[in-house]
Design a protein around this motif. Sequence first.
Motif, PDB file in Angstrom:
ATOM      1  N   PRO A   7       0.816  -1.217   0.000  1.00 46.35           N
ATOM      2  CA  PRO A   7       0.000   0.000   0.000  1.00 46.35           C
ATOM      3  C   PRO A   7       0.852   1.271   0.000  1.00 46.35           C
ATOM      4  N   LEU A   8       1.984   1.246   0.704  1.00 48.49           N
ATOM      5  CA  LEU A   8       2.871   2.411   0.717  1.00 48.49           C
ATOM      6  C   LEU A   8       3.473   2.634  -0.670  1.00 48.49           C
ATOM      7  N   LYS A   9       3.853   1.557  -1.320  1.00 45.35           N
ATOM      8  CA  LYS A   9       4.409   1.664  -2.675  1.00 45.35           C
ATOM      9  C   LYS A   9       3.356   2.229  -3.623  1.00 45.35           C
ATOM     10  N   ASN A  10       2.126   1.745  -3.500  1.00 44.25           N
ATOM     11  CA  ASN A  10       1.042   2.204  -4.361  1.00 44.25           C
ATOM     12  C   ASN A  10       0.742   3.681  -4.105  1.00 44.25           C
ATOM     13  N   ARG A  11       0.754   4.100  -2.832  1.00 43.35           N
ATOM     14  CA  ARG A  11       0.513   5.501  -2.491  1.00 43.35           C
ATOM     15  C   ARG A  11       1.619   6.370  -3.063  1.00 43.35           C
ATOM     16  N   TYR A  12       2.868   5.896  -2.980  1.00 42.43           N
ATOM     17  CA  TYR A  12       4.000   6.648  -3.522  1.00 42.43           C
ATOM     18  C   TYR A  12       3.870   6.780  -5.031  1.00 42.43           C
ATOM     19  N   SER A  13       3.500   5.696  -5.710  1.00 45.22           N
ATOM     20  CA  SER A  13       3.374   5.756  -7.167  1.00 45.22           C
ATOM     21  C   SER A  13       2.200   6.648  -7.558  1.00 45.22           C
ATOM     22  N   THR A  14       1.117   6.638  -6.778  1.00 48.04           N
ATOM     23  CA  THR A  14      -0.014   7.528  -7.051  1.00 48.04           C
ATOM     24  C   THR A  14       0.402   8.979  -6.878  1.00 48.04           C
ATOM     25  N   THR A  15       1.172   9.274  -5.858  1.00 49.07           N
ATOM     26  CA  THR A  15       1.660  10.632  -5.630  1.00 49.07           C
ATOM     27  C   THR A  15       2.544  11.080  -6.780  1.00 49.07           C
ATOM     28  N   LYS A  16       3.409  10.197  -7.264  1.00 51.36           N
ATOM     29  CA  LYS A  16       4.277  10.534  -8.391  1.00 51.36           C
ATOM     30  C   LYS A  16       3.455  10.782  -9.660  1.00 51.36           C
ATOM     31  N   MET A  17       2.437   9.950  -9.879  1.00 49.86           N
ATOM     32  CA  MET A  17       1.598  10.129 -11.058  1.00 49.86           C
ATOM     33  C   MET A  17       0.840  11.447 -10.991  1.00 49.86           C
ATOM     34  N   LEU A  18       0.275  11.748  -9.825  1.00 54.45           N
ATOM     35  CA  LEU A  18      -0.455  12.996  -9.678  1.00 54.45           C
ATOM     36  C   LEU A  18       0.465  14.203  -9.812  1.00 54.45           C
ATOM     37  N   SER A  19       1.682  14.061  -9.338  1.00 58.74           N
ATOM     38  CA  SER A  19       2.656  15.135  -9.479  1.00 58.74           C
ATOM     39  C   SER A  19       2.987  15.367 -10.959  1.00 58.74           C
ATOM     40  N   ALA A  20       3.194  14.297 -11.687  1.00 59.58           N
ATOM     41  CA  ALA A  20       3.481  14.413 -13.128  1.00 59.58           C
ATOM     42  C   ALA A  20       2.276  14.996 -13.870  1.00 59.58           C
ATOM     43  N   LEU A  21       1.090  14.580 -13.493  1.00 55.41           N
ATOM     44  CA  LEU A  21      -0.124  15.105 -14.108  1.00 55.41           C
ATOM     45  C   LEU A  21      -0.291  16.583 -13.773  1.00 55.41           C
ATOM     46  N   GLY A  22       0.039  16.949 -12.542  1.00 58.40           N
ATOM     47  CA  GLY A  22      -0.001  18.358 -12.149  1.00 58.40           C
ATOM     48  C   GLY A  22       0.992  19.185 -12.943  1.00 58.40           C
ATOM     49  N   GLY A  23       2.180  18.625 -13.193  1.00 55.71           N
ATOM     50  CA  GLY A  23       3.169  19.310 -14.014  1.00 55.71           C
ATOM     51  C   GLY A  23       2.669  19.528 -15.425  1.00 55.71           C
ATOM     52  N   LEU A  24       1.969  18.551 -15.950  1.00 51.44           N
ATOM     53  CA  LEU A  24       1.406  18.674 -17.297  1.00 51.44           C
ATOM     54  C   LEU A  24       0.309  19.739 -17.318  1.00 51.44           C
ATOM     55  N   SER A  25      -0.482  19.806 -16.272  1.00 51.61           N
ATOM     56  CA  SER A  25      -1.529  20.837 -16.228  1.00 51.61           C
ATOM     57  C   SER A  25      -0.907  22.229 -16.128  1.00 51.61           C
ATOM     58  N   LEU A  26       0.198  22.358 -15.395  1.00 49.04           N
ATOM     59  CA  LEU A  26       0.893  23.647 -15.324  1.00 49.04           C
ATOM     60  C   LEU A  26       1.453  24.035 -16.692  1.00 49.04           C
ATOM     61  N   LEU A  27       1.923  23.054 -17.420  1.00 52.01           N
ATOM     62  CA  LEU A  27       2.430  23.307 -18.765  1.00 52.01           C
ATOM     63  C   LEU A  27       1.309  23.799 -19.683  1.00 52.01           C
ATOM     64  N   VAL A  28       0.125  23.243 -19.539  1.00 45.56           N
ATOM     65  CA  VAL A  28      -1.020  23.708 -20.323  1.00 45.56           C
ATOM     66  C   VAL A  28      -1.360  25.146 -19.928  1.00 45.56           C
ATOM     67  N   GLY A  29      -1.317  25.443 -18.638  1.00 46.47           N
ATOM     68  CA  GLY A  29      -1.560  26.812 -18.187  1.00 46.47           C
ATOM     69  C   GLY A  29      -0.543  27.779 -18.781  1.00 46.47           C
ATOM     70  N   GLY A  30       0.711  27.358 -18.848  1.00 46.64           N
ATOM     71  CA  GLY A  30       1.745  28.180 -19.469  1.00 46.64           C
ATOM     72  C   GLY A  30       1.499  28.370 -20.955  1.00 46.64           C
ATOM     73  N   THR A  31       0.970  27.351 -21.599  1.00 50.08           N
ATOM     74  CA  THR A  31       0.649  27.442 -23.020  1.00 50.08           C
ATOM     75  C   THR A  31      -0.467  28.462 -23.241  1.00 50.08           C
ATOM     76  N   VAL A  32      -1.452  28.445 -22.369  1.00 48.57           N
ATOM     77  CA  VAL A  32      -2.536  29.427 -22.465  1.00 48.57           C
ATOM     78  C   VAL A  32      -1.983  30.841 -22.307  1.00 48.57           C
ATOM     79  N   ARG A  33      -1.094  31.035 -21.322  1.00 49.46           N
ATOM     80  CA  ARG A  33      -0.496  32.358 -21.117  1.00 49.46           C
ATOM     81  C   ARG A  33       0.302  32.800 -22.341  1.00 49.46           C
ATOM     82  N   GLN A  34       1.069  31.870 -22.938  1.00 52.48           N
ATOM     83  CA  GLN A  34       1.839  32.215 -24.135  1.00 52.48           C
ATOM     84  C   GLN A  34       0.915  32.587 -25.293  1.00 52.48           C
TER      85      GLN A  34
END
Length: 127
Positions: A7-34
Amino acid sequence: LGVALDPLKNRYSTTKMLSALGGLSLLVGGTVRQYVDCLEESRDLSTASDRSDVENFLLTVDRLVDHGRQAHAAKRALTEKLLRGSGDFHQLYVVASLAHEFERAATALSRCGPIVRDYVLRTRLSR
């Protein structure tokens, strides 16, 4: 012990996935600003514009196109992580679908940059 840590491994991998997804959403926000910057900079351009204003506009278009490339690379990296991970299918599907839609949004906006550039060069900057 491996089962207890799963369960700890799964929680860690979920956190990493959400972090990567959050980074992608920030990139989309930057694209909108550009894209907004591109439109704002193009609004005042004319044959009387300073060379530096025209160059800034063209650099903004280049940055906008680059954001589309970055979004594609980020989605690809996230997809590779998902396929290597051990998450369940539902989680994989949801995260991959969100990543795909984020990439589509960034790509659509990044394709608008050259369209705006060509329009401005043809209608406002040609003599």
